[in-house]
Enzyme design. Sequence first.
Site, PDB file in Angstrom:
ATOM      1  N   HIS A  25       2.910   3.151  -9.623  1.00 35.58           N
ATOM      2  CA  HIS A  25       2.336   1.974  -9.516  1.00 35.58           C
ATOM      3  C   HIS A  25       3.802   1.536 -10.153  1.00 35.58           C
ATOM      4  CE1 HIS A  25      -1.170   2.595  -7.596  1.00 35.58           C
ATOM      5  NE2 HIS A  25      -2.126   3.111  -8.734  1.00 35.58           N
TER       6      HIS A  25
ATOM      7  N   SER B 219      -7.631  -5.029  -4.662  1.00 31.76           N
ATOM      8  CA  SER B 219      -8.971  -5.358  -4.134  1.00 31.76           C
ATOM      9  C   SER B 219     -10.110  -5.898  -4.753  1.00 31.76           C
ATOM     10  CB  SER B 219      -8.886  -5.455  -3.166  1.00 31.76           C
ATOM     11  OG  SER B 219      -9.790  -3.694  -3.548  1.00 31.76           O
TER      12      SER B 219
ATOM     13  N   ARG C 214       2.021  -4.392   6.103  1.00 30.76           N
ATOM     14  CA  ARG C 214       1.128  -3.648   5.484  1.00 30.76           C
ATOM     15  C   ARG C 214       2.371  -2.062   4.968  1.00 30.76           C
ATOM     16  NH1 ARG C 214      -4.870  -2.184   4.292  1.00 30.76           N
ATOM     17  NH2 ARG C 214      -4.951  -0.011   2.927  1.00 30.76           N
TER      18      ARG C 214
ATOM     19  N   LEU D 146       9.761 -21.138  -3.972  1.00 34.54           N
ATOM     20  CA  LEU D 146       8.624 -20.602  -3.141  1.00 34.54           C
ATOM     21  C   LEU D 146       7.830 -20.042  -4.565  1.00 34.54           C
ATOM     22  CD1 LEU D 146       8.501 -17.248  -1.288  1.00 34.54           C
ATOM     23  CD2 LEU D 146       8.975 -16.609  -3.406  1.00 34.54           C
TER      24      LEU D 146
ATOM     25  N   TRP E  85       3.464   7.995  -2.450  1.00 32.96           N
ATOM     26  CA  TRP E  85       4.429   8.325  -3.228  1.00 32.96           C
ATOM     27  C   TRP E  85       4.487   8.885  -3.772  1.00 32.96           C
ATOM     28  CZ3 TRP E  85       7.783   7.654  -7.218  1.00 32.96           C
ATOM     29  CH2 TRP E  85       8.783   7.399  -7.174  1.00 32.96           C
TER      30      TRP E  85
ATOM     31  N   ARG F 286     -12.168   2.934  -8.202  1.00 27.33           N
ATOM     32  CA  ARG F 286     -10.933   3.650  -8.623  1.00 27.33           C
ATOM     33  C   ARG F 286     -11.513   4.434  -9.706  1.00 27.33           C
ATOM     34  NH1 ARG F 286      -5.662   2.842  -6.110  1.00 27.33           N
ATOM     35  NH2 ARG F 286      -5.912   2.281  -3.784  1.00 27.33           N
TER      36      ARG F 286
ATOM     37  N   ASP G 145       0.563  -1.161   0.183  1.00 26.64           N
ATOM     38  CA  ASP G 145       0.230   0.125   0.239  1.00 26.64           C
ATOM     39  C   ASP G 145       0.573   1.585  -0.338  1.00 26.64           C
ATOM     40  OD1 ASP G 145      -2.142   1.489  -0.245  1.00 26.64           O
ATOM     41  OD2 ASP G 145      -2.744   1.335   2.028  1.00 26.64           O
ATOM     42  N   GLY G 146       0.545   2.210  -0.560  1.00 31.97           N
ATOM     43  CA  GLY G 146       1.348   3.320  -0.288  1.00 31.97           C
ATOM     44  C   GLY G 146       1.403   4.353  -1.553  1.00 31.97           C
TER      45      GLY G 146
HETATM   46  C1  IPE Z   1      -5.323  -2.671  -0.336  1.00 24.86           C
HETATM   47  O1  IPE Z   1      -5.381  -1.298  -0.567  1.00 24.86           O
HETATM   48  C2  IPE Z   1      -5.770  -3.306  -2.044  1.00 24.86           C
HETATM   49  C3  IPE Z   1      -4.014  -3.636  -1.980  1.00 24.86           C
HETATM   50  C4  IPE Z   1      -2.801  -3.222  -1.581  1.00 24.86           C
HETATM   51  C5  IPE Z   1      -4.205  -3.703  -3.514  1.00 24.86           C
HETATM   52  P1  IPE Z   1      -6.283   0.274  -0.691  1.00 24.86           P
HETATM   53  O2  IPE Z   1      -5.063   1.684  -0.800  1.00 24.86           O
HETATM   54  O3  IPE Z   1      -7.170  -0.539  -1.873  1.00 24.86           O
HETATM   55  O4  IPE Z   1      -7.005  -0.119   0.538  1.00 24.86           O
HETATM   56  P2  IPE Z   1      -7.519   1.149   1.586  1.00 24.86           P
HETATM   57  O5  IPE Z   1      -8.659   1.528   0.645  1.00 24.86           O
HETATM   58  O6  IPE Z   1      -6.964   1.797   2.001  1.00 24.86           O
HETATM   59  O7  IPE Z   1      -7.971  -0.044   2.799  1.00 24.86           O
HETATM   60  C1  IPE Z   2      -1.691   0.469  -2.892  1.00 25.10           C
HETATM   61  O1  IPE Z   2      -0.851   1.509  -3.411  1.00 25.10           O
HETATM   62  C2  IPE Z   2      -1.346  -0.659  -4.719  1.00 25.10           C
HETATM   63  C3  IPE Z   2      -3.109  -0.700  -4.614  1.00 25.10           C
HETATM   64  C4  IPE Z   2      -3.735  -0.763  -3.921  1.00 25.10           C
HETATM   65  C5  IPE Z   2      -3.621  -1.047  -6.361  1.00 25.10           C
HETATM   66  P1  IPE Z   2      -2.460   2.850  -3.461  1.00 25.10           P
HETATM   67  O2  IPE Z   2      -2.647   3.664  -4.468  1.00 25.10           O
HETATM   68  O3  IPE Z   2      -3.567   2.178  -2.375  1.00 25.10           O
HETATM   69  O4  IPE Z   2      -1.865   3.521  -3.056  1.00 25.10           O
HETATM   70  P2  IPE Z   2      -2.353   5.373  -2.055  1.00 25.10           P
HETATM   71  O5  IPE Z   2      -2.908   3.729  -0.794  1.00 25.10           O
HETATM   72  O6  IPE Z   2      -3.367   5.351  -2.330  1.00 25.10           O
HETATM   73  O7  IPE Z   2      -1.327   5.887  -1.634  1.00 25.10           O
HETATM   74 MG    MG Z   3      -3.762   1.912  -1.063  1.00 29.07          MG
END
Ligand code: IPE
Ligand code: IPE
Ligand code: MG
Length: 255
Positions: A43, A71, A194, A137, A31, A77, A26-27
């Site tokens: 990404h 997810s 996470r 793995l 970033w 999105r 996540d993030g």
């Molecule tokens: C969880 O991250 C899903 C993935 C990392 C693929 P999200 O960014 O979708 O989760 P929320 O919306 O912050 O809970």
């Molecule tokens: C994780 O990063 C990738 C996916 C959920 C597909 P995010 O796209 O959720 O990045 P943030 O959480 O918005 O920073």
């Molecule tokens: Mg996210």
Amino acid sequence: MSMREGAATQAKAPACVPVHVGVIMDGNGRWATARNLPRFEGHRRGVEALRRCVRAAREIGIRYLTIYSFSSENWSRPAQEISELMGLLKRFVRHDLAELHANNVRVRIIGERLSLAREISNLLEEAENLTKGNNGLTLVIAFNYGARQEIAAAAARIAAQVAAGELTPEDVTVERIGANLLTAGIPDPDLIVRTSGEQRLSNFLLWQAAYAEFVFLPIYWPEFDEAALLGAIEEFARRDRRFGGVTARAGSARS
Ligand code: IPE
Ligand code: IPE
Ligand code: MG
């Protein structure tokens, strides 16, 4: 395992290596935004972090690595971001599959496949088929995955068997539910990591995480590297996993 890799493993492997690590990557968006870059760049860099993660997991000797890459709820999105994420998955499989296979990685996909574009579901199937005989793995890719949907689908399948008279309600056990999940045959995660600082599961492995240890890292996913994984494993090694029982130390103190 090559000699070189073996030596690296000995040098790096922590004392207590979890068998199965789940990673909520996540993030990426934050970033990129923090650097005035489009989310897509986050990404894209996230895929590079994923490569580092897989390599480190192999070297450390983790047996199962489950990565949360899209997810069931990520469909909410903007269309452009969804299409970019689909594009990156396609590129990852096309570009990295041969190397994963050469490194004895077995790929397994968990998630709902019917609603995916045919091109994507074909690629995922190809990755599984090519690598199904590997015994290094196991890389479990959670794509279009949602744990509640997974549990509901398992319940529906079992209910159909009960309705058909093949099972009785008493046959609906913890083991049977587990065997009807997409993760059937995969041990439960020991550690779930996470990134991004968020402290939630976001519909990831809800059933399987019953006794997982959680480590939340205050870095964005594109910054993830081997040191971050080793740090999470060190934290894991310090945890006292009791599974509802008592610790070895507490147990001996009682006797
Ligand atoms: C969880 O991250 C899903 C993935 C990392 C693929 P999200 O960014 O979708 O989760 P929320 O919306 O912050 O809970
Ligand atoms: C994780 O990063 C990738 C996916 C959920 C597909 P995010 O796209 O959720 O990045 P943030 O959480 O918005 O920073
Ligand atoms: Mg996210």
